[in-house]
Design a protein around this motif. Structure first.
Motif, PDB file in Angstrom:
ATOM      1  N   LYS A  39       0.836  -1.209   0.000  1.00 61.21           N
ATOM      2  CA  LYS A  39       0.000   0.000   0.000  1.00 61.21           C
ATOM      3  C   LYS A  39       0.871   1.259   0.000  1.00 61.21           C
ATOM      4  CE  LYS A  39      -3.690   2.622   1.100  1.00 61.21           C
ATOM      5  NZ  LYS A  39      -4.844   2.849   0.238  1.00 61.21           N
ATOM      6  N   ARG A  40       1.896   1.282   0.877  1.00 64.76           N
ATOM      7  CA  ARG A  40       2.775   2.452   0.959  1.00 64.76           C
ATOM      8  C   ARG A  40       3.554   2.652  -0.331  1.00 64.76           C
ATOM      9  NH1 ARG A  40       4.227   0.089   5.838  1.00 64.76           N
ATOM     10  NH2 ARG A  40       6.244  -0.473   4.911  1.00 64.76           N
TER      11      ARG A  40
ATOM     12  N   GLY B 114       0.540   1.958  -3.662  1.00 61.89           N
ATOM     13  CA  GLY B 114      -0.825   2.448  -3.557  1.00 61.89           C
ATOM     14  C   GLY B 114      -1.841   1.314  -3.507  1.00 61.89           C
ATOM     15  N   ASP B 115      -3.084   1.666  -3.794  1.00 59.65           N
ATOM     16  CA  ASP B 115      -4.170   0.681  -3.716  1.00 59.65           C
ATOM     17  C   ASP B 115      -3.956  -0.472  -4.692  1.00 59.65           C
ATOM     18  OD1 ASP B 115      -5.481   2.106  -1.751  1.00 59.65           O
ATOM     19  OD2 ASP B 115      -6.728   3.236  -3.171  1.00 59.65           O
TER      20      ASP B 115
ATOM     21  N   LYS C  38      -1.546  -2.875  -3.067  1.00 60.21           N
ATOM     22  CA  LYS C  38      -2.156  -3.638  -1.976  1.00 60.21           C
ATOM     23  C   LYS C  38      -3.076  -4.724  -2.529  1.00 60.21           C
ATOM     24  CE  LYS C  38      -4.892  -3.228   2.253  1.00 60.21           C
ATOM     25  NZ  LYS C  38      -5.597  -2.314   3.180  1.00 60.21           N
TER      26      LYS C  38
END
Length: 367
Positions: free
Chosen positions: A263-264, A267-268, A271
């Motif tokens: 995620k970091r 991003g989405d 993830k």
């Protein structure tokens, strides 16, 4: 109805958390809740009264046998007709718990309505409201997981049955699980005939039983991780899984760290790719576990190829950033794990599959 619905998110969230390693498809969870809320409650209402009249005993002494049979039939349907997704004890606990939750939801609506109407007619609406709230604190405050616990016992027995090779245990485990659920239900119902006995039973019996059940749930979840530890190294040895991926797959903290990192970093989209990779690897491990137990899997190769295609597609998204080994590595064991030998990875990464095997979820796999 509002009071009956209030604790349902807590109950559902608890079983979703238990099921987070290999989540059940949403349609299965909805069917389980509907079975408990509709099928089991409708038929149990009639059969409880019929059994009480025939035997000449109060309905609460008949209901454990009737209700646990009807709720347990819902779990049995999954074990018989959804063997591909019904992998063992944890699935039995989750589906049994959701069925029990659906049953208690409708049952509580009935109890709260009866309590309010009877008290309001005798003492007014205010007294009816207070009496209903008190009943809510007793039933949902002290017994929120009661029906789920009873039916989960049948689920545990069926989970053992689908994972054992012992013919006797395939029969005895479900019968034993159902009997344990009936016994717990019967003891709880019997205690309600005396107020003091009710609270003593709750504190000295039901609370320890619930704690023991939680410990069993935790042990069962660890056993699911053992399946990954046992079978994923075969794919690592064949080149499908890198040493940086094993920590992201075989422990709950590692899986969460990997999702947070994706995620970091990406991003989405990253993830989602990590979640898909973890699900595909988990499905692969459970597929090999079934094969190693001798279960007949006529489409093993096709399902394996589909899952490997999904795994490879998601690795392609994560590989550039993950090459820095952001959450460590793990050695790749070389010992055999049982089951068919995995195909060797292609020299080109990601491996190229024919058009009929696009990187997508196989049927029944959660999205």
């Amino acid at each position: 109805m509002v009071l009956a619905a209030l604790p349902m998110p807590i109950l559902i969230a608890t079983f979703l958390w238990i099921d987070r390693l290999e989540p059940e498809p949403l349609k299965h969870l909805l069917f389980a809740f509907a079975w408990g809320a509709l099928i089991a409650t409708v038929f149990s209402g009639f059969l409880n009264e019929l059994g009480a009249a025939l035997l000449g005993v109060p309905a609460p002494l008949v209901s454990p046998f009737v209700e646990e049979t009807l709720k347990g039939l819902g779990v049995l349907l999954f074990a018989l007709f959804r063997r591909r997704e019904f992998d063992g004890v944890v699935d039995g606990i989750v589906l049994g718990g959701i069925i029990g939750g659906g049953f208690s939801f409708i049952e509580n609506i009935q109890y709260y309505g009866i309590q309010f109407q009877a008290t309001a007619e005798a003492h007014g609406a205010g007294a009816g409201f207070l009496a209903t709230v008190f009943l809510f604190l007793i039933r949902d405050g002290m017994g929120l997981f009661a029906h789920s616990l009873y039916t989960a016992m049948t689920g545990i027995g069926l989970g053992v049955a689908v994972t054992t090779r012992n013919p006797a245990l395939k029969v005895l485990a479900p019968v034993g699980g159902w009997s344990a659920g009936v016994l717990l239900h019967f003891i709880w119902n019997f205690s309600t005939f005396n107020q003091l006995a009710y609270f003593v039973t709750y504190i000295l019996f039901m609370v320890p039983v619930f704690v023991g059940w939680l410990l069993l749930v935790q042990w069962s979840r660890r056993m699911e991780l053992k399946v990954l530890e046992r079978h994923l190294p075969a794919y690592a040895a064949a080149g499908w899984i890198a040493n940086w991926e094993l920590p992201a797959l075989c422990t709950f903290p590692g899986r969460k760290r990997a999702r947070d990192w994706a995620k970091r970093t990406l991003g989405d989209r990253g993830k989602r790719a990590m979640i898909d990779l973890q699900l595909a690897a988990t499905e692969l491990a459970f597929l090999r576990e079934k094969a190693s137990r001798g279960q007949d899997l006529h489409d093993f190769s096709q399902r394996e190829q589909q899952l490997l295609g999904l795994l490879s597609a998601r690795k392609q998204i994560l590989q550039p950033a993950a090459a820095q080994q952001p959450f460590g590595t793990a050695p790749i064991p070389t010992q055999p794990s049982g089951g068919p030998v995995p195909p060797q990875v292609s020299s080109q990464f990601p491996p190229q599959f024919p058009p009929q095997f696009p990187p997508q979820f196989p049927p029944g796999m959660p999205r």
